[in-house]
Design an enzyme around this catalytic site. Structure first.
Site, PDB file in Angstrom:
ATOM      1  N   ARG A 211     -16.790  72.345 -40.487  1.00 47.52           N
ATOM      2  CA  ARG A 211     -17.799  71.355 -40.740  1.00 47.52           C
ATOM      3  C   ARG A 211     -17.297  70.023 -41.382  1.00 47.52           C
ATOM      4  NH1 ARG A 211     -18.954  74.665 -44.540  1.00 47.52           N
ATOM      5  NH2 ARG A 211     -19.917  76.334 -43.335  1.00 47.52           N
TER       6      ARG A 211
ATOM      7  N   GLU B 164     -17.361  80.634 -54.041  1.00 46.93           N
ATOM      8  CA  GLU B 164     -16.434  80.398 -52.883  1.00 46.93           C
ATOM      9  C   GLU B 164     -17.221  79.449 -51.854  1.00 46.93           C
ATOM     10  OE1 GLU B 164     -15.192  81.685 -48.783  1.00 46.93           O
ATOM     11  OE2 GLU B 164     -17.180  81.462 -49.718  1.00 46.93           O
TER      12      GLU B 164
ATOM     13  N   SER C 250      18.388  71.605 -35.906  1.00 50.87           N
ATOM     14  CA  SER C 250      19.791  72.623 -36.064  1.00 50.87           C
ATOM     15  C   SER C 250      19.537  73.205 -37.441  1.00 50.87           C
ATOM     16  CB  SER C 250      20.912  71.836 -36.097  1.00 50.87           C
ATOM     17  OG  SER C 250      21.044  70.700 -36.867  1.00 50.87           O
TER      18      SER C 250
ATOM     19  N   HIS D 280       3.131  76.190 -49.323  1.00 49.69           N
ATOM     20  CA  HIS D 280       3.373  76.929 -48.354  1.00 49.69           C
ATOM     21  C   HIS D 280       3.911  76.196 -47.037  1.00 49.69           C
ATOM     22  CE1 HIS D 280       4.589  80.752 -46.488  1.00 49.69           C
ATOM     23  NE2 HIS D 280       3.940  81.612 -47.388  1.00 49.69           N
TER      24      HIS D 280
END
Length: 744
Positions: free
Chosen positions: A185, A393, A627, A685
């Protein structure tokens, strides 16, 4: 076909049930001990406890900052203490806006005032607790008082605005109305704001979330006409948690940003509405008829606008700091107390939250209680277990994020893995996470029996995927793969700060698929709804406790942590193939589109109100040099194969075992980019992240993939190099683990 496949799997029980196997990471002796402990663990699990605790925890509204939320935290802390855990509440001071003024009116061509409220139902005992309920709103909307023409933007994602542009429709200075679905949302007002809209409405169309799906509540489980989906609209792909303390824990004395400087907060007002409130607004729209794929199930012709339909939206919020109460319960490991397995589920809800999140929370609690019963028999996990009940949360992963940021250094040193759950219901296992944990979860899902069919949950999940696959080849590919495959993790629950900020290997587990309904984030997410339509006997709550409990215990007790670098290597190679194909496809489509523009070939609409505008030619797509990343992945494949070969017989080294395990669980941290991802440094990450424009949805190789999608060619090339360096660092850790094994 579906029935035939399910019957096939019913009689094709895996060999694990006929012959006990040695678990990955265990010797034969320690494996036998683990099997025995898990049998006892299963025997202690009682569905009646989940029922009692859900009735208690979902008995009253318990959003972030609420009195009952604090009472629930204290209740859970005391239970953990009674089970022998060292339990405490860690409290943070966080920003959380709640509504003071909410007004929505159609001011032309006719008058209509939106209800913006959900009625209590006599069939739902907790739906009438109006004094404690948060009203229907979107947290992190801006304050605003705007009046403007209305434009329907379908799901409100970037592709929809491309379509509007081709139709010659501009939303600058307008208020947009978007359907829930198609993305998280928070993306809808973000994209609307970027296109110059001054307000955003989000509604639940009955086609996807209402009577078009089946009987509505209370007769059936689907969203009734006045049901509203609350929810956060912070720009969580920038960073989650408390908006005023990015990167640091929101302690009492934390240095806070001025709200205007918070990079993940919107500048326009946003309000969710029911389909009953949306109907008069959409019916008043003029302009062209909406494209066929945009149309919903309301009883009129959908138009896009703008035109005579004009709306007034006024929102004002109380921007205050509130207490965020995390429950942290530790059971000290018998041999490796400074290696932790962390297990979490959130406890806050938008209202009563029986399904989201209490169904997962009570499964975690029963899991922890069963472990405590094991301890009474003399069994104690080798590693420390940390059970967490997160607060905040729902607004933006606040409780988990603040705890992770506050304790970041210690967590990176000690945490072996984080295992998350959230809402849970009847159906099929859904498992996602770091692909180094794929073998672990394959074995766990092989060894947990589905309560409805009596077959391994792994096999039932595979049968479901096969029966719902499109095409014979896709079905065959699923059936040929005999092991569980983890999905990649984006965002939307409390694994995100562990996984994508600190690089801690993580899992997200839950059951569902046969528990569809429309109670999500409404007052109807109640105990009464749950026991009627979701998991009446809490059988799948017990299945979750068994699944997450096994993953937790096997990580806690493994001699050598069962990390599978080969699975990770294979998966990332697949992601590389995807992004290279994405680039090739984009090059081809750009060439075709530019040729069509050059030839003055573009579609004329049948609707005379639609004036199609030809697109502007795009720059040619260059060739990128992959590469360095290809070479890095080749080295990783060799290193992961060697490690797998050395571990094939599950022999435990006599020396350097602690160093080996530390190398294994800290390897994921080497995949973190020091500078973070472009435009959102909090996400570090290089392999997994929520999409910049998908929110919850994952983007794998995110820096590269999104550079290509945004046609930022220099950035994409930079991210190829950064990802290659991360893979090289990771490979060195795998090689170091192999050297330890060769020393024995």
């Amino acid at each position: 076909m579906r029935k035939i496949l399910l019957l096939f799997f019913t009689f094709s029980i895996t060999a694990a049930f006929a012959q006990q196997k040695t678990l990955s990471g265990y010797t034969k002796t320690s494996s036998d001990q683990e099997w025995e402990a898990e049998k006892k663990f299963d025997s202690y699990l009682q569905p009646a406890n989940l029922d009692v605790w859900m009735k208690r925890l979902a008995g009253r509204p318990h959003h972030l900052g609420s009195a009952y939320g604090k009472q629930n935290a204290e209740f859970m802390r005391d239970l953990f203490k009674s089970w022998g855990y060292d339990a405490q509440i860690e409290t943070y001071k966080v920003l959380f806006p709640t509504p003071k003024v909410r007004q929505l009116e159609l001011v032309g061509p006719t008058k209509f005032t939106a209800r913006l409220a959900e009625p209590a139902l006599k069939e739902d005992a907790t739906s009438g607790q109006t004094k404690e309920q948060l009203p229907t709103y979107n947290a992190w909307s801006a304050d605003g008082d705007v009046t403007a023409e209305l434009v329907f933007v379908n799901y409100g994602v970037p592709d929809d605005y491309d379509q509007l542009e081709r139709m010659g429709i501009d939303v600058r200075g307008k208020i947009v109305i978007a359907k829930y679905g198609g993305s998280w949302r928070g993306i809808k007002p973000k994209v609307a704001q970027e296109h110059g809209a001054i307000g955003c409405l989000i509604y639940s169309d009955p086609e996807g979330d209402g009577y078009h799906q089946g009987d509505v509540y209370p007769k059936g489980p689907f969203r009734p006409q006045h049901g509203v989906q609350r929810g956060s609209v912070s720009d969580m792909p920038i960073y989650p948690g408390d908006p005023l303390t990015p990167g640091i824990g929101a302690t009492e004395d934390a240095k806070r940003l001025d709200r205007k400087d918070a990079g993940n907060l919107l500048k326009i007002p946003v309000q969710p509405i029911s389909y009953a409130d949306a109907q008069p607004l959409l019916a008043a729209l003029g302009g062209p008829v909406a494209p066929e794929k945009w149309r919903g199930a309301l009883p009129f012709t959908y138009h896009v606008g703008p035109g005579a339909a004009k709306v007034h939206l006024k929102l004002e919020f109380d921007w205050k700091l509130v207490d965020c109460h995390n429950v942290i319960a530790k059971l000290k490991g018998s041999e490796l107390p400074d290696e932790w397995v962390v297990r979490g589920n959130h406890h806050d809800a938008w209202v009563n939250g029986a399904n989201d999140p209490i169904s997962g929370m009570v499964a975690l609690m029963e899991e922890a209680r069963a472990v405590s019963e094991l301890v009474k028999t003399g069994f104690r996990p080798k590693r420390t277990l940390v059970y967490c009940a997160w607060d905040g949360e729902e607004p933006s992963l606040i409780g988990s994020t603040e705890w992770v940021e506050h304790h970041a250094t210690e967590l990176q040193q000690k945490v072996v893995a984080y295992i998350n759950s959230d809402g849970n219901g009847r159906g099929f296992l859904d498992a996602g996470g770091s692909h180094t944990l794929e073998t672990l979860m394959d074995e766990v899902s092989r060894d947990v029996t589905d309560p409805q069919t009596g077959i391994p949950v792994r096999d039932r999940a595979r049968a479901y995927k096969a029966t719902t696959a499109v095409g014979a080849k896709a079905r065959k590919d699923i059936l040929d793969k005999k092991v569980l495959t983890l999905s990649a993790l984006g965002s939307g629950s409390d694994y995100s700060p562990f996984f994508q900020h600190l690089g801690i290997p993580s899992l997200n587990l839950g059951y569902g698929g046969e528990d569809d309904g429309g109670e999500y984030h409404s007052i109807y997410d109640s105990y009464d709804m749950y026991v009627r339509f979701k998991d009446p006997k809490f059988a799948y709550g017990i299945a979750l406790a068994k699944t997450a409990g096994r993953a937790t215990l096997r990580l806690a007790n493994a001699d050598v942590l069962p990390f599978d670098f080969k699975a990770f290597s294979k998966t990332v190679n697949g992601y590389l193939t995807e992004v290279m194909t994405l680039l090739d496809n984009l090059r081809e489509s750009t060439e075709v589109e530019n040729q069509m523009i050059k030839d003055n070939v573009f579609v004329q609409a049948a609707d005379p109100l639609i004036k199609y505008v030809p697109p502007t030619p795009k720059d040619a797509v260059p060739f990128l040099n992959f590469s360095s990343l290809q070479n890095a992945l080749t080295s990783l494949e060799k290193a992961s194969t060697l490690y797998a070969d050395l571990r094939a017989n599950n022999t435990v080294p006599n020396t350097n075992l602690t160093t080996l395990n530390e190398t294994l669980y800290r390897a994921e941290q080497k995949l973190m980019a020091d500078a973070g991802l472009p435009r959102r440094a909090w996400y570090r990450h290089t392999i997994y992240a929520p999409g910049f424009y998908t929110g919850y949805g994952v983007k794998t190789l995110p820096g590269i993939r999104e550079g290509i999608e945004q046609r930022a060619w220099a950035e994409a090339q930079e991210q190829i190099e950064a990802t290659a360096k991360a893979i090289e660092r990771y490979t060195k850790e795998v090689e170091a683990a192999s050297r330890i094994l060769m020393m024995r």
